[in-house]
Structures are given as structure tokens and as C-alpha cells.
Design an enzyme around this catalytic site. Sequence first.
Site, mmCIF file in Angstrom:
data_model
loop_
_atom_site.group_PDB
_atom_site.id
_atom_site.type_symbol
_atom_site.label_atom_id
_atom_site.label_comp_id
_atom_site.label_asym_id
_atom_site.label_seq_id
_atom_site.Cartn_x
_atom_site.Cartn_y
_atom_site.Cartn_z
ATOM 1 N N GLU A 233 0.876 -1.179 0.000
ATOM 2 C CA GLU A 233 0.000 0.000 0.000
ATOM 3 C C GLU A 233 0.908 1.222 0.000
ATOM 4 O OE1 GLU A 233 -3.320 0.136 -0.100
ATOM 5 O OE2 GLU A 233 -3.729 -2.009 0.043
ATOM 6 N N CYS A 267 -2.246 9.528 2.584
ATOM 7 C CA CYS A 267 -1.773 8.950 1.313
ATOM 8 C C CYS A 267 -2.688 9.310 0.150
ATOM 9 C CB CYS A 267 -1.643 7.440 1.440
ATOM 10 S SG CYS A 267 -3.169 6.647 1.964
#
Length: 479
Positions: A233, A267
Site C-alpha cells: 500500500e 496517502c
Amino acid sequence: MLSGAMAIATPHTFATPPTKTATDKEIVVTVQKLRATFESGVTRPAEWRLNQLRQLYRMIEDEEAKILAALKSDLGKCSAEGFIGETNMVMGEVKLMLKSLRGWMRTRTVSAPLTVQPAKAKIYPEPLGVALIIAPWNYPFQLAASPLAGALAAGNCAIVKPSEVAPATSAVFAELCKKYLDQSAVAVIEGGVAETTTLLEQRFDHIFYTGNGAVGRIVMAAAAKHLTPVVLELGGKSPCIVDRDVNLDVAVRRIAWGKFFNAGQTCVAPDYVLVHETVKKPFLDKLAEVVRDFYGDDPQQSPDYTRIVNARHHKRLSALLDSGKTFIGGKTDADDRYIAPTVLTDVSPDSPVMKEEIFGPILPVLTIASLDEAVRFVNDRDKPLALYVFSNDADRAQTVIDQTSSGGGCVNDCVMHLAPHELPFGGVGPSGMGAYHGKSSFDCFTHMKSVLHKPFMLDAPLRYPPYTDDKMKWVKRLS
Ligand code: NAD
């Protein structure tokens, strides 16, 4: 609950680096212990998994004030953002798992062709074994606890390595996992590069890593030695495209919230804006107004505005402020790790702020003449983790979605695609591989084992040599 946490948290008293880390030997022994637990079969039944998930839920419910205080200490994160972005997200996901797990675990029977009849073709979801979860610092609780929930739901043992960059949350996470979860199946190893390097030398059955792409490559190379599957990720520069015809009031509020939540250390925060030239001025004016509405005239005094995680990132971000003309913000205070919500204009695509993921409260606004130009701009760069497009025209927005590739995104919103637990969350290309959340978390820690069950009766000779023309004729007819 929130006010309790607020009372405990001390504003801007940042935590110090962790002191309690594991030796190489302790790491090796921990992996062996977890492997023995997994091999005993104790983690496989639904009851064990549901019990661990209930315990994880209880842990957050009972200890929320402590968790929020740790987040405040690491990031100056207010309890509201700690609740929205961390504890509540994990609790929502665990709730879904508790409701759906038995269904996800069920063996499925699928159709089998005539050539293998009589037979039953079955898919058995089975746990992978011992998982390693490596978490980053920006949502240090959520990004450790959410993959852990997936690993437990899927019946695995797991070692979690929280980020040393958020030491208070790391310590609280270790303490609480020990108190609430089955210690023979879940371990938390605190520490930094040295501990993670030793961990990565061990054989795991799955590695789930969240963080930057440079370390992602290290993780993947280490996993390759044992042929361990990985989920990465990662991050990247998530574009936010604003069309000429748009509801500016709502669009700007959503963009400003998505960008300045957690001081841009998200993010999937909109990294930069590509605004249609015809609405650039009203867009910027509205942005200035909204930031003032959110955080007041001096955001440093706002109780709702997060700090930069450490001095290194503060220095990195401060250096990016020179990449354009400051439209709003620009103020920094290194002692307070504060960087004002900042909007930059007149930014060249080649400037430093456009070369790396910003990961902080700096929003470059660039101008585009058409959506085609925006699509070209995005497609000339790495595939982002998220892409956002704002337009009153659903067809024009859809064209942007169809003509670009990203991990995910939103039409007319930012960041909120993380809210539906049923949406798989993950990157594509340099922004990551694999996905999780909800059922996808269960799937990512599960092996789907396919088994064909045959009785001994009716053993048709067609497949056995000698392969005569006659047999082949029947094989073709039945296929
Ligand atoms: P970080 O510095 O906390 O590092 C992440 C983890 O990697 C930590 O546990 C750390 O100990 C470990 N690590 C660091 N260096 C290592 C090394 N040399 N060898 C082995 N392990 C090492 O966090 P970060 O990487 O600064 O996190 C920010 C990045 O993560 C951004 O790019 C962001 O976009 C991305 N991110 C992605 C997601 C997502 O869900 N896709 C979520 C959050 C953050």
C-alpha cells in the site's frame, strides 16, 4: 468519548523515539511461537476469529481515550480527526467483519463440466499462516489495526511492526494488543529499520506493507527470497481536477478538507489541483475563504489543525514552499512543527513540489485549458493512488475516470472513497499492489483452495491412453 480524550491529550507535547525494541533472537523466537500456534490449528475456527475481532473492537472502545492521546502526542492530531480517521474507521470495519465473516468463510461449490462428472468442485477459503504487517506513521493506529483485523478474520497469526516515527501510538498499540488479543497468535514488534530488516529475513506467509515506494521495493525483494506474497500500500501524487462548470462552494470545501485533514499527511490527500482556467480566480478566492472558515485567521491557534510528524519532514516540506507563489499560508514554525495550510500558484510542473509526493499541507494549484489536457497531464506521470474530478457534468467527469488509471478516487469528493468498507482499497503500478478493507481484507489474507471431489464410481476410460480416434471424438463432443 471525544471530550474524555481531549482532556487527557496535552497539546503539542511530542513523543520521543521508542526505547522498547526487540533483539534479533526475540524476533526469531516470536516468529517460531506464532508458527507453532498457527500449525496447532487453533486460529482456524470461526469462533476464534470472531472472538479476536470482538476483542479488537472492545480494545478500541475501552481504550479510545488512550489511543487518541497517543495520536495527539505523535502528530498533534485532534480527537475529532483521530476518531474519524483512525479509531472509528477500524471499528466500522470490524463490525462488518463480525457480521459477515461466517458467510465469507463458507466453502463454495462451483459448477464442474461434464468431462469430470460425477464430481463436486469446491473452493475452500483457508488462512495463509503467519503474516507480517508493517505500518507507517501518518494514521499509525488505523494502518496497523485495520490490516490486523483482516489477518485475524482470515484466521492467521500476525506480527505487527508499527512505525517508529509515531512512537507513542506504537507503544500504546503494543500494550493494548498484548492486553486484549491472543498473545500466542498476535505479536507487536516495535522498532525501526534494524528490527524490520530482521523481521524481513524471516519466512512469512504474507507481508502487508504500507508506506513509501522505496521501502516497498526493499520489502518486495526480501519477500521474493521466500516467495512470500505481498500487498504493498504505497503513495504517490494524487491529482484533483476541477472542471469549468462546477459547484465551487461544495467542491472547494471538500478539496480543502481532503487536503488539510491530518495536515495533508494522508496517502490519498489531493496532492495538487488542476483547475480549469475559467474558474481559477473564484476557486482560489473560495479556497482562502474556506481555510479561514475551517481554521480561523491563525491556523496555528486552531485546536483542529494537525502538526508535521517530525523535524525531518518539517524541513522537507518547508523547502517545498519555494516552488511557487504563496497564495495563502506559507508560515512555518519548526519548534511547533507547524506549517500553515498553504496554497501555491504559478507552479511549474518541473518544480520540486511537483516532483515528489508532498505529504503535507501544501497545495499547488495549476491551470488547465481543458479536461483533455488534465488527462494528458495525469497520464504522463506515475499512476496515482487516488484521482479526484469535480464537475457538474457527469459525462465529462466519467470521461476522466475512464481515460485515466489510479488506485481509486472520487467524482465530486476527496478521500471519502475510503468510507464504504465494501470498496477495495489499494494502488496500481507505483502506487501499490493488492487491496484491502472489508471483504477484500479477508481475501487478501486468505488462500482460495480449489478441490475437485470425485467418487470412485463411473471411471470413464476416455482420458486414459491409448488415445484412440474414437475416444478423442467423444472427448471433443463432451468438452
Ligand atoms: P514510515 O517511515 O513509517 O515507514 C513505513 C514502515 O516502513 C515503518 O514501519 C518503518 O519502520 C519501515 N521502514 C522504514 N525504512 C525501512 C527500511 N529501510 N527497511 C525496512 N523497513 C523500513 O512511513 P513512510 O514510508 O514515510 O509513509 C509515508 C508513505 O506511505 C507515503 O508515501 C504515503 O503515501 C504512503 N502511505 C500509503 C498508504 C496507503 O494505504 N496506500 C497509507 C499511508 C501512507
